[in-house]
Write a protein that holds these residues in place. Sequence first.
Motif, PDB file in Angstrom:
ATOM      1  N   LEU A  53       0.835  -1.205   0.000  1.00 40.72           N
ATOM      2  CA  LEU A  53       0.000   0.000   0.000  1.00 40.72           C
ATOM      3  C   LEU A  53       0.868   1.254   0.000  1.00 40.72           C
ATOM      4  CD1 LEU A  53      -2.899  -0.718   2.534  1.00 40.72           C
ATOM      5  CD2 LEU A  53      -3.172   0.014   0.155  1.00 40.72           C
ATOM      6  N   ARG A  54       1.896   1.223   0.823  1.00 38.91           N
ATOM      7  CA  ARG A  54       2.828   2.362   0.916  1.00 38.91           C
ATOM      8  C   ARG A  54       3.492   2.631  -0.439  1.00 38.91           C
ATOM      9  NH1 ARG A  54       8.504   2.496   3.322  1.00 38.91           N
ATOM     10  NH2 ARG A  54       8.715   4.534   4.338  1.00 38.91           N
ATOM     11  N   ALA A  55       3.936   1.574  -1.095  1.00 41.13           N
ATOM     12  CA  ALA A  55       4.555   1.723  -2.415  1.00 41.13           C
ATOM     13  C   ALA A  55       3.543   2.245  -3.440  1.00 41.13           C
ATOM     14  CB  ALA A  55       5.149   0.393  -2.871  1.00 41.13           C
ATOM     15  N   ALA A  56       2.305   1.775  -3.339  1.00 38.14           N
ATOM     16  CA  ALA A  56       1.269   2.238  -4.260  1.00 38.14           C
ATOM     17  C   ALA A  56       0.979   3.717  -4.056  1.00 38.14           C
ATOM     18  CB  ALA A  56      -0.005   1.420  -4.065  1.00 38.14           C
ATOM     19  N   GLY A  57       0.897   4.137  -2.782  1.00 36.10           N
ATOM     20  CA  GLY A  57       0.657   5.551  -2.506  1.00 36.10           C
ATOM     21  C   GLY A  57       1.761   6.425  -3.054  1.00 36.10           C
ATOM     22  N   ALA A  58       3.008   6.000  -2.873  1.00 40.37           N
ATOM     23  CA  ALA A  58       4.135   6.776  -3.393  1.00 40.37           C
ATOM     24  C   ALA A  58       4.090   6.840  -4.912  1.00 40.37           C
ATOM     25  CB  ALA A  58       5.448   6.155  -2.920  1.00 40.37           C
ATOM     26  N   ALA A  59       3.773   5.722  -5.555  1.00 43.61           N
ATOM     27  CA  ALA A  59       3.745   5.687  -7.014  1.00 43.61           C
ATOM     28  C   ALA A  59       2.633   6.572  -7.578  1.00 43.61           C
ATOM     29  CB  ALA A  59       3.565   4.244  -7.486  1.00 43.61           C
ATOM     30  N   ILE A  60       1.463   6.544  -6.946  1.00 46.47           N
ATOM     31  CA  ILE A  60       0.350   7.384  -7.413  1.00 46.47           C
ATOM     32  C   ILE A  60       0.710   8.853  -7.306  1.00 46.47           C
ATOM     33  CG2 ILE A  60      -2.013   8.121  -6.904  1.00 46.47           C
ATOM     34  CD1 ILE A  60      -2.502   5.183  -5.943  1.00 46.47           C
ATOM     35  N   LYS A  61       1.275   9.237  -6.163  1.00 48.59           N
ATOM     36  CA  LYS A  61       1.646  10.636  -5.969  1.00 48.59           C
ATOM     37  C   LYS A  61       2.740  11.062  -6.943  1.00 48.59           C
ATOM     38  CE  LYS A  61      -0.659  12.639  -2.556  1.00 48.59           C
ATOM     39  NZ  LYS A  61      -1.258  13.987  -2.679  1.00 48.59           N
ATOM     40  N   THR A  62       3.721  10.207  -7.156  1.00 45.29           N
ATOM     41  CA  THR A  62       4.812  10.545  -8.071  1.00 45.29           C
ATOM     42  C   THR A  62       4.302  10.731  -9.490  1.00 45.29           C
ATOM     43  OG1 THR A  62       6.431   9.359  -6.706  1.00 45.29           O
ATOM     44  CG2 THR A  62       7.021   9.749  -9.006  1.00 45.29           C
ATOM     45  N   ARG A  63       3.437   9.810  -9.934  1.00 41.97           N
ATOM     46  CA  ARG A  63       2.869   9.921 -11.281  1.00 41.97           C
ATOM     47  C   ARG A  63       2.016  11.180 -11.419  1.00 41.97           C
ATOM     48  NH1 ARG A  63      -0.390   5.873 -11.171  1.00 41.97           N
ATOM     49  NH2 ARG A  63      -2.365   7.004 -11.175  1.00 41.97           N
ATOM     50  N   THR A  64       1.242  11.478 -10.383  1.00 39.95           N
ATOM     51  CA  THR A  64       0.369  12.655 -10.428  1.00 39.95           C
ATOM     52  C   THR A  64       1.187  13.932 -10.499  1.00 39.95           C
ATOM     53  OG1 THR A  64      -1.272  11.448  -9.110  1.00 39.95           O
ATOM     54  CG2 THR A  64      -1.526  13.834  -9.282  1.00 39.95           C
ATOM     55  N   LEU A  65       2.242  14.024  -9.712  1.00 38.55           N
ATOM     56  CA  LEU A  65       3.083  15.213  -9.726  1.00 38.55           C
ATOM     57  C   LEU A  65       3.765  15.394 -11.082  1.00 38.55           C
ATOM     58  CD1 LEU A  65       4.684  14.944  -6.174  1.00 38.55           C
ATOM     59  CD2 LEU A  65       3.026  16.655  -6.935  1.00 38.55           C
ATOM     60  N   ARG A  66       4.106  14.281 -11.718  1.00 34.16           N
ATOM     61  CA  ARG A  66       4.759  14.361 -13.032  1.00 34.16           C
ATOM     62  C   ARG A  66       3.810  14.950 -14.082  1.00 34.16           C
ATOM     63  NH1 ARG A  66       6.100   9.181 -13.634  1.00 34.16           N
ATOM     64  NH2 ARG A  66       7.947   9.448 -12.319  1.00 34.16           N
ATOM     65  N   HIS A  67       2.514  14.740 -13.906  1.00 33.46           N
ATOM     66  CA  HIS A  67       1.524  15.251 -14.870  1.00 33.46           C
ATOM     67  C   HIS A  67       0.551  16.207 -14.170  1.00 33.46           C
ATOM     68  CE1 HIS A  67       3.002  12.211 -17.666  1.00 33.46           C
ATOM     69  NE2 HIS A  67       2.861  11.312 -16.708  1.00 33.46           N
ATOM     70  N   LEU A  68       1.059  16.984 -13.233  1.00 38.38           N
ATOM     71  CA  LEU A  68       0.192  17.809 -12.398  1.00 38.38           C
ATOM     72  C   LEU A  68      -0.616  18.815 -13.203  1.00 38.38           C
ATOM     73  CD1 LEU A  68      -0.645  18.359  -9.490  1.00 38.38           C
ATOM     74  CD2 LEU A  68       1.245  19.987  -9.298  1.00 38.38           C
ATOM     75  N   ASP A  69      -0.025  19.391 -14.246  1.00 43.54           N
ATOM     76  CA  ASP A  69      -0.758  20.374 -15.049  1.00 43.54           C
ATOM     77  C   ASP A  69      -2.014  19.760 -15.657  1.00 43.54           C
ATOM     78  OD1 ASP A  69       0.797  18.677 -16.607  1.00 43.54           O
ATOM     79  OD2 ASP A  69       1.285  20.201 -18.111  1.00 43.54           O
ATOM     80  N   HIS A  70      -1.905  18.549 -16.156  1.00 45.71           N
ATOM     81  CA  HIS A  70      -3.067  17.870 -16.757  1.00 45.71           C
ATOM     82  C   HIS A  70      -4.165  17.643 -15.726  1.00 45.71           C
ATOM     83  CE1 HIS A  70      -5.487  14.843 -18.805  1.00 45.71           C
ATOM     84  NE2 HIS A  70      -5.285  14.031 -17.775  1.00 45.71           N
ATOM     85  N   TYR A  71      -3.794  17.140 -14.550  1.00 46.43           N
ATOM     86  CA  TYR A  71      -4.813  16.811 -13.551  1.00 46.43           C
ATOM     87  C   TYR A  71      -5.451  18.059 -12.951  1.00 46.43           C
ATOM     88  CZ  TYR A  71      -3.215  12.018 -13.910  1.00 46.43           C
ATOM     89  OH  TYR A  71      -2.895  10.764 -14.383  1.00 46.43           O
ATOM     90  N   LEU A  72      -4.702  19.149 -12.832  1.00 41.27           N
ATOM     91  CA  LEU A  72      -5.287  20.381 -12.309  1.00 41.27           C
ATOM     92  C   LEU A  72      -6.304  20.961 -13.290  1.00 41.27           C
ATOM     93  CD1 LEU A  72      -2.183  22.099 -10.676  1.00 41.27           C
ATOM     94  CD2 LEU A  72      -4.156  21.100  -9.511  1.00 41.27           C
ATOM     95  N   GLU A  73      -6.015  20.883 -14.577  1.00 44.07           N
ATOM     96  CA  GLU A  73      -6.990  21.336 -15.571  1.00 44.07           C
ATOM     97  C   GLU A  73      -8.242  20.455 -15.531  1.00 44.07           C
ATOM     98  OE1 GLU A  73      -4.989  21.352 -19.302  1.00 44.07           O
ATOM     99  OE2 GLU A  73      -3.895  23.210 -18.884  1.00 44.07           O
ATOM    100  N   GLN A  74      -8.031  19.170 -15.282  1.00 44.42           N
ATOM    101  CA  GLN A  74      -9.166  18.255 -15.165  1.00 44.42           C
ATOM    102  C   GLN A  74     -10.018  18.612 -13.947  1.00 44.42           C
ATOM    103  OE1 GLN A  74      -7.955  14.149 -15.189  1.00 44.42           O
ATOM    104  NE2 GLN A  74     -10.042  13.366 -15.357  1.00 44.42           N
ATOM    105  N   VAL A  75      -9.371  18.963 -12.829  1.00 45.78           N
ATOM    106  CA  VAL A  75     -10.090  19.390 -11.626  1.00 45.78           C
ATOM    107  C   VAL A  75     -10.903  20.644 -11.926  1.00 45.78           C
ATOM    108  CG1 VAL A  75      -9.798  20.433  -9.342  1.00 45.78           C
ATOM    109  CG2 VAL A  75      -8.549  18.352  -9.926  1.00 45.78           C
TER     110      VAL A  75
END
Length: 491
Positions: A53-75
């Motif tokens: 779970l810990r590894a999954a949380g880190a991976a999700i956050k890392t991927r999200t930060l790498r594409h943060l501009d895309h996800y913020l526009e989606q929000v």
Amino acid sequence: MSGGTYLGMPAFPKAAARSTRNATLRGNLRHATHTIRDKRARAVAELDDWQRLRAAGAAIKTRTLRHLDHYLEQVEYAVTAAGGHVHWAADAAEANRIVTRLVRATGETEVIKVKSMATQEIGLNEALAEAGITACETDLAELIVQLGDDLPSHILVPAIHRNRSEIRDIFRARMADWGRPAPDGLTDRPADLAEAARLHLREKFLRAKVAISGANFMVAETGTLVVVESEGNGRMCLTLPETLISVVGIEKVVPTWRDLEVFLQLLPRSSTAERMNPYTSMWTGTTDGDGPRAFHLVLLDNGRTDTLADTVGRQALRCIRCSACLNVCPVYERAGGHAYGSAYPGPIGAVLTPQLRGTDSELDASLPYASSLCGACYEVCPVAIDIPEVLVHLRERVVEGGPVTRDGRKVVIRPAKGHAAERAAMRAARWTFDHPGVLRTVQRLAARTRRLHPENLPGPGRAWTDTRAVPEVPAESFRDWWQRTRGEGTE
């Protein structure tokens, strides 16, 4: 506090030297942190897949930060489509102006607040007060801090430095200034204190027209915001008022509901040592006849984009504000949260604050040194932030200066003051290690003069030997010993 800076705060070593002499404070901190730490360990041990779970949380956050501009526009698109309004704030001043304008537009002069680290970071309460608007904290610990004209000292338990007798005295003396007074004959029994707070806050919940919150998470695919809490005050703030304003750091986004599932398992066990939070509130825009009629989302940068540009330091943006690192940190346990001079105390504050605010001030330049580098914070972090790695990285920045990103631009900063001796020592050490003959000579000289070595170092080294003994130099170096016993005919 102004713009997230605790005005007049000295550098960490000076503040910590003062707080460690407070026996009551240290007793309160020791009892609270050890209790939470032990409960968390038991809650985590229940899950066989905690490390996955810990590894999954880190991976999700890392991927999200790498594409943060895309996800913020989606929000932004999803929140707007659901009837909300999105505002972008580049820094604390802009965020405070936006929130102040939105509250003034309602005609109200009092707002209720859910506990929010982002609003503490930007000094929102003080900005609203300057505009004639009273912000009333509704979280029990935040209420204690507010009534006591105090500052939070812990992410999860802001009043961790207070014991129940102190809380009783604060309620008796100050509740009447903010609304309903404390009951006559109030005792320091936890149940009595909780009931006094409940009666005091209930009146505010029932008459409030405007509420301000943060958010633990934002789900990009639907524009849903999530707040987890343990008291129910958040649920009251998020549903009763007519207008809801949420100030949220841009790093709080997660792409999907499936991703949110991971964090709703990681956060409660790491923070309150519970399998799930008593209250998990979610809202998506506005709905006729249900909840606030107007919803405003203020997306806060305030140094986060600059932090994202740092390939080592950006991992601090994975933080989900669980406070597990504070509860295991030997430095925090002894110094307390106020010594950090920031809304973010403890190990995470030591790496996050200097990146959000820079290292220009004496206080911020001292924070990367507020650690023993024992690594306990990394071991308990539910999203695997390597805090010791970031601390060492920031120490290098403080001592050496160099290129950083400020306000979206690449700049070169100068080394912080007071580190000239450290730089000289490190350069001398590097040159010595690059020249084996010189190193051998230095080792032999140190061995032959070892009886003359002082117990306490002079100059800048004095602070180190105030609490440590100078290591004894052996009679001969390892190289010389090997040459004498095993290395005949070799060099």
